[in-house]
Design an enzyme around this catalytic site. Sequence first.
Site, PDB file in Angstrom:
ATOM      1  N   CYS A  57       0.841  -1.213   0.000  1.00  0.00           N
ATOM      2  CA  CYS A  57       0.000   0.000   0.000  1.00  0.00           C
ATOM      3  C   CYS A  57       0.866   1.249   0.000  1.00  0.00           C
ATOM      4  O   CYS A  57       0.550   2.235  -0.681  1.00  0.00           O
ATOM      5  CB  CYS A  57      -0.908   0.022   1.231  1.00  0.00           C
TER       6      CYS A  57
HETATM    7  C1  BEZ Z   1       0.566  -4.738   1.851  1.00  0.00           C
HETATM    8  O1  BEZ Z   1       0.198  -3.615   1.584  1.00  0.00           O
HETATM    9  O2  BEZ Z   1       1.722  -5.085   1.663  1.00  0.00           O
HETATM   10  C2  BEZ Z   1      -0.400  -5.764   2.387  1.00  0.00           C
HETATM   11  C3  BEZ Z   1      -1.513  -5.354   3.087  1.00  0.00           C
HETATM   12  C4  BEZ Z   1      -2.376  -6.313   3.606  1.00  0.00           C
HETATM   13  C5  BEZ Z   1      -2.113  -7.652   3.394  1.00  0.00           C
HETATM   14  C6  BEZ Z   1      -0.995  -8.038   2.667  1.00  0.00           C
HETATM   15  C7  BEZ Z   1      -0.134  -7.093   2.165  1.00  0.00           C
END
Ligand code: BEZ
Length: 232
Positions: A57
């Site tokens: 994210c």
């Molecule tokens: C991420 O942004 O890396 C992420 C967020 C939630 C679950 C898995 C990855």
Amino acid sequence: MIAAVRPSISTMPGLTIGDTIPDLELETTHGKIKIHDYVGDSFCIIFSHPADFTPVCTTELGGMAKCMPEFQKSGVKLLGVSCDDVESHKEWIKDVESFTPGSHVRYPIAADPKREAIKQLNMVDPDEKDAEGKPLPSRALHIVGPDRKVKASMLYPASTGRSMEEVVRVVQSLQLAAKYMVATPVNWKPGDPVVISPGVSDEEAKRMFPQGFEVKDLPSKKGYLRFTQIES
Ligand code: BEZ
């Protein structure tokens, strides 16, 4: 034993192409926003992220911020959605801008602690939950037109970061199709030839596209694959 099955796509409720985006009032990093007022008469990209301070994210938010000049040039607004609260978003933006040099997160990010918005916007990931077991958003993205209707959607899981180039490409395709009676073919990139929409007769096409068009000679001889060049 009867296996648990998810409802099929046809019975699953959810916002889709052609639907009017719900006019939700959201708390954001830029204050309260009503979605319809915010969209105004622009195209708007509404995109969600599973959670603040998570790796993929953080890269995506920076990627979106780096594309902002491109979006502003085409009059496109952005609205992020992540369930954490506004204070958390503001802290997170510091990480985002530090990780992606040259990025300035100037678009609002909405909070959705009660998960009402992500449900109404069809952004819930059935496989992701927070530490308290509450649902989390998928990497959902709706491109909304000036008529407040969903023109295109993307749904990705938490594990797959989106291609911002693809988001820019789709917006440019939608804007071309909204302005001219054209569509964009496979792997189209801005500047490439476009195809003339099937509903346009050759006579109409001659008037609409004075620059001319090329009809591809196919075995069917139906003359439906017509390429033209639109100057940007
Ligand atoms: C991420 O942004 O890396 C992420 C967020 C939630 C679950 C898995 C990855």
